[in-house]
Design an enzyme around this catalytic site. Structure first.
Site, PDB file in Angstrom:
ATOM      1  N   LYS A 171      -5.823   1.892  -2.791  1.00 44.83           N
ATOM      2  CA  LYS A 171      -4.780   3.054  -2.470  1.00 44.83           C
ATOM      3  C   LYS A 171      -5.297   4.373  -3.037  1.00 44.83           C
ATOM      4  O   LYS A 171      -5.035   5.420  -2.597  1.00 44.83           O
ATOM      5  CB  LYS A 171      -3.201   2.929  -3.294  1.00 44.83           C
ATOM      6  CG  LYS A 171      -2.860   1.472  -3.047  1.00 44.83           C
ATOM      7  CD  LYS A 171      -1.588   1.573  -2.290  1.00 44.83           C
ATOM      8  CE  LYS A 171      -0.924   0.366  -1.817  1.00 44.83           C
ATOM      9  NZ  LYS A 171      -1.228  -1.096  -1.993  1.00 44.83           N
TER      10      LYS A 171
HETATM   11  C1  LIG Z   1      -0.960  -2.211  -1.259  1.00 44.37           C
HETATM   12  C2  LIG Z   1      -1.792  -3.290  -1.492  1.00 44.37           C
HETATM   13  C3  LIG Z   1      -1.776  -4.327  -0.540  1.00 44.37           C
HETATM   14  C4  LIG Z   1      -1.031  -3.942   0.943  1.00 44.37           C
HETATM   15  O1  LIG Z   1      -1.294  -3.091   1.688  1.00 44.37           O
HETATM   16  P1  LIG Z   1      -0.565  -2.339   2.966  1.00 44.37           P
HETATM   17  O2  LIG Z   1      -1.296  -1.172   3.329  1.00 44.37           O
HETATM   18  O3  LIG Z   1       1.074  -1.992   2.178  1.00 44.37           O
HETATM   19  O4  LIG Z   1      -0.329  -3.540   3.721  1.00 44.37           O
HETATM   20  C5  LIG Z   1      -2.691  -5.347  -0.708  1.00 44.37           C
HETATM   21  N1  LIG Z   1      -3.340  -5.387  -1.879  1.00 44.37           N
HETATM   22  C6  LIG Z   1      -3.336  -4.482  -2.537  1.00 44.37           C
HETATM   23  C7  LIG Z   1      -4.237  -4.760  -4.136  1.00 44.37           C
HETATM   24  C8  LIG Z   1      -2.438  -3.406  -2.730  1.00 44.37           C
HETATM   25  O5  LIG Z   1      -2.491  -2.620  -3.731  1.00 44.37           O
END
Ligand SMILES: *Cc1c(COP(=O)(O)O)cnc(C)c1O
Length: 464
Positions: free
Chosen positions: A112
């Site tokens: 993120k």
């Molecule tokens: C947010 C997250 C996901 C999922 O990603 P999306 O874009 O919501 O599908 C997968 N793995 C981790 C470690 C995350 O923080």
């Protein structure tokens, strides 16, 4: 560049407006009016760029007149300073045709950061120029919250409220959010699931008078700016291993479908991507959808990959808009049906089309741990449970032998010490900047999953 709503009724908006808008006024999500496309020559000219240079090339067409190329370059460089690897998103080879793209070198150790560090700088600069203040409101199942908090902790024009499901995120994930001591950061632990948190956020955005008086803005992956920034690492990975002359597959541990949709955007922009393998835990709504064409909600179950403990993948609506040739009225009908009855189905010819490009796989916690153990035994790499689901999904899918497959490593293994220990007996060390995390003071409130209570809390605690 103008942006249109997936439900076809809200007015088209500029890039600047879309960054601050979250949900469109018709309940839809904003997407660009058309996809900018790069030809082979252009892709070829991108192969020797740094991550930062590539980010500017990929994002510039989306920005319109909001920022000049020089301004965007400065913001991208500032946004990348907090990453602790010179390649920003390094690739690691797992076997002759399988790769990991490590997306955990940012300040909060999950992918993120790749979107939010950039978006933080872009939003701050637009706010500064227009002398505005905003309240950023988000729901998190673990990683979005800390990434948003890190992105905005030093931004005086932004007040951040993050809702997380009380007791359902790992203690490291919680501490990454609750130990940030800044007056503009507010953590709310909601007694409920992530879907409850997400429903509260949606409810607050749908309250027009509250949204306008507070100047509410989203940091969730429904924000177009985040998807845009995530498109960059797909280009980075494909160009690093032979693009544009080689078609590449991706395996993506998935929750809200934002990451997969960013890959879909990269492909729409001309990048040769042959397949998306969508990995899930026991919250397997997407796996069932890609098998049957029917989206049908079940209760959320808790797993060892908490950032994927999601049933309603909010970004899926953006794909639906593409599947139905950008006809917002169909999306409106299906989504209304979904919220009223908990399910909808797509036509069988549409299902056939998307099954050529998407494949879903779901894994239990035991299978996830077995995948962690197997990767460790074969390569000596420690991978986190989310990444392990991606790797397992890549392995379970028949990919043409010529096509390399890149798994997106979405979190650092040190974020999930208990699972790693159970699977391998090993422990990954936290990076230096987080060494004392377990000893820092925490700050959060616990509130019920009640819209009126949460609304009042925000009203009282947002500084003016
Ligand atoms: C947010 C997250 C996901 C999922 O990603 P999306 O874009 O919501 O599908 C997968 N793995 C981790 C470690 C995350 O923080």
């Amino acid at each position: 560049m103008q942006y249109v709503s997936t439900r076809g009724l809200a007015p088209a908006l500029t890039f600047e407006k879309v960054l601050f808008t979250g949900l469109a006024s018709d309940g839809g999500l904003y997407v660009p009016e058309q996809w900018p496309v790069f030809g082979k020559e252009e892709l070829l000219s991108m192969t020797r760029l740094t991550y930062q240079e590539l980010a500017v090339r990929v994002m510039l067409p989306f920005v319109g007149t909001a920022l000049t190329e020089n301004e965007l370059t400065d913001l991208v460089e500032a946004g990348c300073l907090s990453f602790r690897h010179p390649a920003v998103a390094p690739l690691k080879q797992l076997d002759c045709n399988r790769w990991l793209c490590e997306l955990f070198h940012g300040p909060t150790l999950a992918f993120k950061d790749y979107a939010l560090q950039l978006l933080g700088h872009i939003l701050a600069s637009i706010l500064y120029r227009s002398e505005q203040r905003v309240v950023i409101l988000g729901a998190t199942s673990g990683d979005t919250g800390s990434a948003a908090i890190e992105a905005f902790r030093d931004c005086a024009a932004v007040e951040v409220f993050v809702l997380h499901p009380h007791g359902l995120v790992s203690s490291i994930q919680r501490r990454q959010m609750t130990t940030v001591q800044a007056d503009n950061i507010h953590n709310i632990a909601v007694t409920g699931t992530f879907d409850d948190c997400q429903a509260l956020v949606k409810g607050l955005f749908n309250d027009v008078s509250f949204r306008e008086t507070m100047n509410l803005s989203a940091a969730n992956s429904i924000n177009w700016g985040r998807i845009m920034a995530q498109v960059v690492y797909y280009f980075w990975a494909v160009l690093a291993i032979g693009g544009p002359f080689r078609t590449v597959a991706f395996a993506i541990p998935t929750g809200n479908f934002g990451n997969v949709f960013a890959g879909y955007v990269a492909r729409a922009m001309g990048l040769p991507i042959g397949l998306f393998v969508v990995g899930s835990n026991r919250n397997d709504i997407l796996t069932r959808f890609f098998t049957t064409g029917r989206m049908s909600v079940r209760p959320v179950v808790q797993t060892v990959s908490p950032s994927m403990d999601i049933q309603v993948a909010s970004n899926f609506e953006r794909l639906l808009f593409e599947i139905y040739a950008r006809d917002g009225s169909v999306v409106e009908r299906l989504m209304t049906q979904f919220y009223e009855t908990g399910s909808f189905s797509i036509a069988s010819h549409s299902l056939k089309d998307i099954r050529g490009l998407f494949h879903g796989c779901a894994f239990t916690d035991d299978e996830t741990k077995a995948a962690i153990a197997q990767v460790y035994a074969m390569t000596g790499e420690l991978v986190d449970p989310h990444t392990a689901i991606g790797i397992a999904a890549a392995r379970a899918t028949l990919v043409e032998s010529e096509m390399p497959i890149v798994t997106l490593a979405t979190a650092h293994p040190a974020k999930f010490p208990r699972v790693l220990r159970e699977a391998t007996g090993q422990q990954a060390a936290l990076p230096v900047h987080l060494k004392d995390l377990l000893h820092r003071e925490e700050r959060f409130v616990v509130l019920p999953a009640d819209l009126a209570v949460v609304r009042e809390y925000i009203r009282l605690h947002a500084r003016r």
